[in-house]
Design a protein around this motif. Structure first.
Motif, PDB file in Angstrom:
ATOM      1  N   HIS A 285      -5.426   2.048  -4.701  1.00 57.39           N
ATOM      2  CA  HIS A 285      -5.575   2.567  -3.479  1.00 57.39           C
ATOM      3  C   HIS A 285      -7.009   3.144  -3.016  1.00 57.39           C
ATOM      4  N   PHE A 289      -7.439  -1.506  -2.668  1.00 62.26           N
ATOM      5  CA  PHE A 289      -6.650  -2.685  -3.199  1.00 62.26           C
ATOM      6  C   PHE A 289      -5.022  -2.070  -3.071  1.00 62.26           C
ATOM      7  N   ASP A 290      -4.440  -2.291  -1.865  1.00 64.38           N
ATOM      8  CA  ASP A 290      -3.238  -1.767  -1.589  1.00 64.38           C
ATOM      9  C   ASP A 290      -2.126  -2.490  -2.026  1.00 64.38           C
ATOM     10  N   THR A 291      -2.366  -3.830  -2.198  1.00 66.46           N
ATOM     11  CA  THR A 291      -1.187  -4.592  -2.936  1.00 66.46           C
ATOM     12  C   THR A 291      -0.796  -4.395  -3.992  1.00 66.46           C
ATOM     13  N   MET A 294       1.018  -0.803  -3.897  1.00 63.55           N
ATOM     14  CA  MET A 294       2.522  -0.816  -3.707  1.00 63.55           C
ATOM     15  C   MET A 294       3.300  -1.594  -4.742  1.00 63.55           C
ATOM     16  N   GLN A 295       2.831  -2.340  -5.399  1.00 67.85           N
ATOM     17  CA  GLN A 295       3.547  -3.172  -6.483  1.00 67.85           C
ATOM     18  C   GLN A 295       3.839  -2.296  -7.708  1.00 67.85           C
ATOM     19  N   ARG A 298       6.530  -0.107  -6.728  1.00 68.31           N
ATOM     20  CA  ARG A 298       7.746  -0.755  -6.677  1.00 68.31           C
ATOM     21  C   ARG A 298       8.201  -0.690  -8.246  1.00 68.31           C
TER      22      ARG A 298
END
Lengths: 565, 311
Positions: A285, A289-291, A294-295, A298
């Motif tokens: 973050h 690189f927010d992807t 989030m992953q 998760r």
């Protein structure tokens, strides 16, 4: 070289200075030494015997021995030996020589002794206020036994401001924090910036003080404190709780049943898993690189659910008591945990594969926030920061506790000494943690969770222990005391040392690298800020208009004192 | 003549209203796409409209060292992109055809960056100043890329006229008929730098929330922030339309409404691509970005040289 060899070398050189030697165990050494010899002995241990500096501790022992105590703890990681150098400081003239000029890592530890106990550390290279708030009256030292835990100083000066150093010529000041999107907790870095290059900084932290140590020493009982210790940190709480009970158990020589040791190991590793996953997410973050952010969250979530199933809580497990644990793991939960680990391992393999190939991420983290072997030694840097620089230390292997002597795992190191190295170390440590939990599940036998304690704990014994938190070694020190509570409890979280390394890491880098460099140590300000007493009265109720604030900032930028508290 | 003028005014309204209407939707789709890549459900498709309405309804606070400049910058940001919308093909004739040319387009693109500089200056905070120094560097290295693209198209098409530029002039070759090498080179250059033109990751350096806390926009709130956010949404659509118009104009001459629909289909695809790239990249550092743009500038200079000799 084993502990006896070290002891003999120390005796040889400081025969006259050593007053008393205690060896509570093969891996602990307490050296009571004459104040005049203390500096030289510390230098000898740190430089000649090449020990690692751990922490400095001040103790108000006046009600008992009539003196203050000052302790400097060192670790011989390869030889599994923790050494404490202890001096008695006379109550009438509380003064002790500084070792910070020899051991830079002792800088904060000694300033804290000055703040909290009022023991003057002579010859300290930077004797500025560290822990106490700006308006705290001089001469009042919270950890002295004659100050009540709930004392509110009447002469707290709301108007008194902290004097920051002058920025170097040609630099402008960028205030970073106390509130900034990448700081999850308040801390203030006053950055000296030239264009986009950071040329230096001054740190002012300890803003979220809760007076935890004072509270424990004054009002709580032995078995209440694990719950308090856990609340030092929202991420590595279990580490503090385990470290505290281990310190007490070491002092009182209590053995813990094997199943309880396995339980502690399992929960510590679950905690490391969720912490490392959280860190990878936050680091991503920070570099935008927010992807993956989030992953990572998760993938982490099932760890939180399984924690809740085992302990009743996603975090703050309330696991430890002196001599045992409170939660067991059933056969169904074991299977469920295994399934969660399997899924986590698969998903994490994919993430690691993607991250290790990602040139874009490496571009942002390579050669950023560098702290090499030398810096680690001088500043006492710990955990993934040290291991990323190739410093092969890990308290789980070096000072085995709980069930870590019965499981096999690798200590992951890397050679780049930068943020990228820290990413690699943490990413790989996830797999080691999974392996450790699996072994624990395989090895643990049915048995009691709690050892019988039917007598009062012995008084005036010292115990200290190191526990490997996700961020590095957490060191706890306890002196047992009367009224079912410790006389002194000192917590040294890894961030306490690692933060001291940040100014060197961010120097001569761009401001963009500042956030990820700071993020790279996985700073945990609540761990660092654990000590001190909140003064509710000092809360700034006055509202400042924008003009006033601007005038204030300008005044300060011109070098004026300003009037904001 | 007056009929022609009426038509142009009508198309002008069409362009402006259309981008104003669909830009938040495009943003909504982009957010949903991003959410799916990140294993999230994502906000409702209409969320950007709700966001804008909410911001527009909030108190209009004046802050920063120059509130007047702050307000002006927000108006400037939105009006500039809307004027650019009148210079861009949107599936119909170009509204300002005959009144504007490539040079004006280049000026307006620069003006859109300048609005951000003014916003940062108006805030006067050290973070916003860092943001505008970054924006300035980005502008200085990016704008030439776009200018060179238009010049090459102009060279090939023998005119700076908008209709010519947006009808595939970039791929035309002169007398030395053959491969339009310079056109393809610029297609590559613009593809590789497009994220930067619209301020998306990995080139969201100017605002970089986790570093400089939105940089120039640090003091913005309420309706003025809504205008800036709106301008940024519109910018993405308008720039995507410009890109498609320049580099992929095929099919625009089809029978109404097929040409129009096909044009917006291309734009939507392109925005999806931009979103995908943004979601899978980390933000790079200013110095790295400048080096990257520098390489692209070298390539575009080479392309310009090729275009001059007619390739």
């Amino acid at each position: 070289m084993n502990s006896h060899t070290y002891l003999n070398r120390i005796k040889e050189k400081f025969a006259a200075g050593v007053l008393r030697i205690d060896m509570p165990g093969a891996d602990r050494l307490l050296l009571h030494i004459q104040p005049a010899q203390m500096r030289l002995l510390c230098q000898f241990i740190f430089r000649d015997l090449d020990a690692r500096y751990v922490v400095s501790i001040g103790v108000d022992d006046r009600p008992f021995s009539g003196d203050f105590l000052v302790l400097h703890n060192f670790a011989f990681d390869r030889e599994r030996l923790l050494v404490s150098v202890i001096v008695n400081v006379s109550a009438s003239a509380p003064r002790v020589e500084s070792i910070s000029d020899i051991i830079p890592a002792a800088n904060w530890g000694e300033r804290e002794i000055m703040d909290m106990l009022g023991v003057e550390v002579t010859g300290h290279p930077y004797p500025k206020r560290l822990v106490l708030p700006d308006g705290w009256p001089d001469g009042l030292h919270p950890l002295r036994k004659d100050m009540d835990w709930n004392h509110v100083p009447k002469d707290f000066d709301v108007e008194r401001s902290f004097h920051f150093d002058e920025p170097p010529p040609g630099c402008t000041v960028i205030p970073f924090g106390p509130f900034h999107p990448t700081l999850d907790e308040p801390a203030h870095f006053r950055l000296y910036v030239e264009g986009e290059m950071v040329r230096g900084c001054e740190y002012r932290g300890f803003m979220a003080h809760r007076g935890i140590e004072k509270l424990a020493e004054s009002v709580m009982g032995y078995n209440d404190i694990p719950m308090l210790a856990e609340r030092i940190c929202g991420i590595c709480g279990c580490v503090h709780s385990v470290a505290y009970v281990q310190a007490v158990e070491a002092a009182a020589k209590i053995t813990v049943p094997p199943r309880a040791e396995y339980m502690r190991t399992i929960m510590l590793e679950i905690e490391r898993l969720h912490s490392h996953l959280l860190w990878v997410g936050l680091a991503c973050h920070i570099v935008g690189f927010d992807t993956l952010f989030m992953q990572a969250f998760r993938i982490r979530e099932p760890m939180m659910w399984i924690s809740e199933k085992i302990t009743g809580n996603r975090k703050t497990y309330a696991l430890c008591q002196i001599g045992g644990v409170r939660w067991d793991i059933t056969a169904e939960l074991k299977n469920e945990l295994r399934a969660v680990l399997r899924k986590l391992e698969d998903e994490w393999l994919d993430v690691v594969e993607a991250v290790f190939k990602d040139k874009n991420l490496q571009q942002r983290t390579r050669d950023v926030g560098v702290a090499d072997v030398h810096a680690c030694k001088e500043m006492g840097l710990l955990g993934p920061v040290a291991r990323a620089a190739g410093v092969d230390i890990d308290a789980r292997r070096d000072f085995p506790y709980a069930a870590y002597d019965r499981v096999e795992f690798q200590v992951i190191t890397h050679s780049t000494a930068d943020v990228w190295g820290r990413v690699v170390v943490r990413a790989k440590e996830v797999f080691e943690s999974i392996a450790i939990i699996r072994q624990c599940l395989d090895f643990m036998e049915p048995g009691p969770l709690q050892s019988e304690i039917d007598t009062e704990l012995p008084v005036s014994r010292m115990g200290f222990t190191s526990v490997e938190a996700p961020r590095g070694e957490s060191h706890h020190f306890v002196i047992t005391g009367e009224n079912n509570r410790p006389r002194r409890w000192r917590v040294r979280a890894p961030t306490y040392q690692n933060l001291q390394g940040v100014p060197a890491m961010i120097k001569d880098q761009t401001l963009s690298d500042m956030t990820i460099s700071l993020g790279g140590i996985d700073p945990c300000f609540s761990c660092t800020d654990r000590l001190e007493i909140i003064d509710i009265k000092s809360g700034q109720v006055r509202t400042w208009t924008q003009d006033e604030l601007l005038a204030e900032i300008r005044q300060r930028e011109r070098g004026g004192a300003g009037s904001l508290p | 003549m007056s009929r022609q003028l009426l038509l142009q005014v009508f198309v002008g309204f069409y362009n402006v209203l259309l981008v104003l209407l669909i830009a938040p939707l495009a943003q909504g789709v982009a957010r949903r796409v991003t959410a799916r890549i990140q294993s999230r459900v994502g906000p409702p498709l209409l969320q950007p409209y709700y966001d804008l309405f909410k911001l527009l309804g909030k108190e209009d606070l004046a802050s920063g060292v120059s509130p007047a400049l702050q307000r002006f910058a927000a108006y400037l940001a939105l009006t500039t992109v809307l004027v650019i919308a009148c210079l861009a093909p949107m599936g119909m004739a170009i509204p300002l055809q005959g009144y504007a040319d490539a040079v004006l387009l280049i000026y307006l693109l620069t003006l859109s960056g300048i609005s951000l500089l003014l916003a940062g200056l108006a805030a006067g905070s050290s973070y916003s100043l860092l943001g505008i120094s970054r924006e300035m560097m980005t502008m200085l290295t990016l704008e030439p890329l776009f200018a060179i693209t238009l010049v090459i198209a102009g060279l090939h098409g023998q005119s700076f006229d908008l209709a010519t530029l947006f009808s595939g002039a970039i791929y035309q070759t002169g007398q030395m008929s053959g491969w339009p090498l310079s056109g393809y080179l610029m297609l590559g250059v613009m593809l590789l730098s497009f994220q930067a033109f619209v301020g998306r990751a990995p080139f969201d350096i100017t605002e970089a929330e986790t570093e400089i806390m939105e940089g120039p926009l640090i003091e913005y709130s309420g309706p003025k922030l809504a205008l800036f956010k709106y301008a940024q949404m519109v910018k993405l659509v308008v720039f995507a339309a410009l890109f498609i118009g320049l580099f992929a104009p095929w099919g625009s001459a089809w029978l109404f409404p097929f040409g129009l629909l096909f044009f917006w289909f291309k734009v939507a695809l392109f925005i999806a691509l931009v979103t995908l790239i943004a979601a899978t990249h980390a933000r790079i550092r200013m110095d790295q970005a400048i080096r990257y743009f520098g390489k692209l500038a070298l390539v575009s200079c080479a392309a310009l040289a090729l275009a001059v000799v007619g390739m």
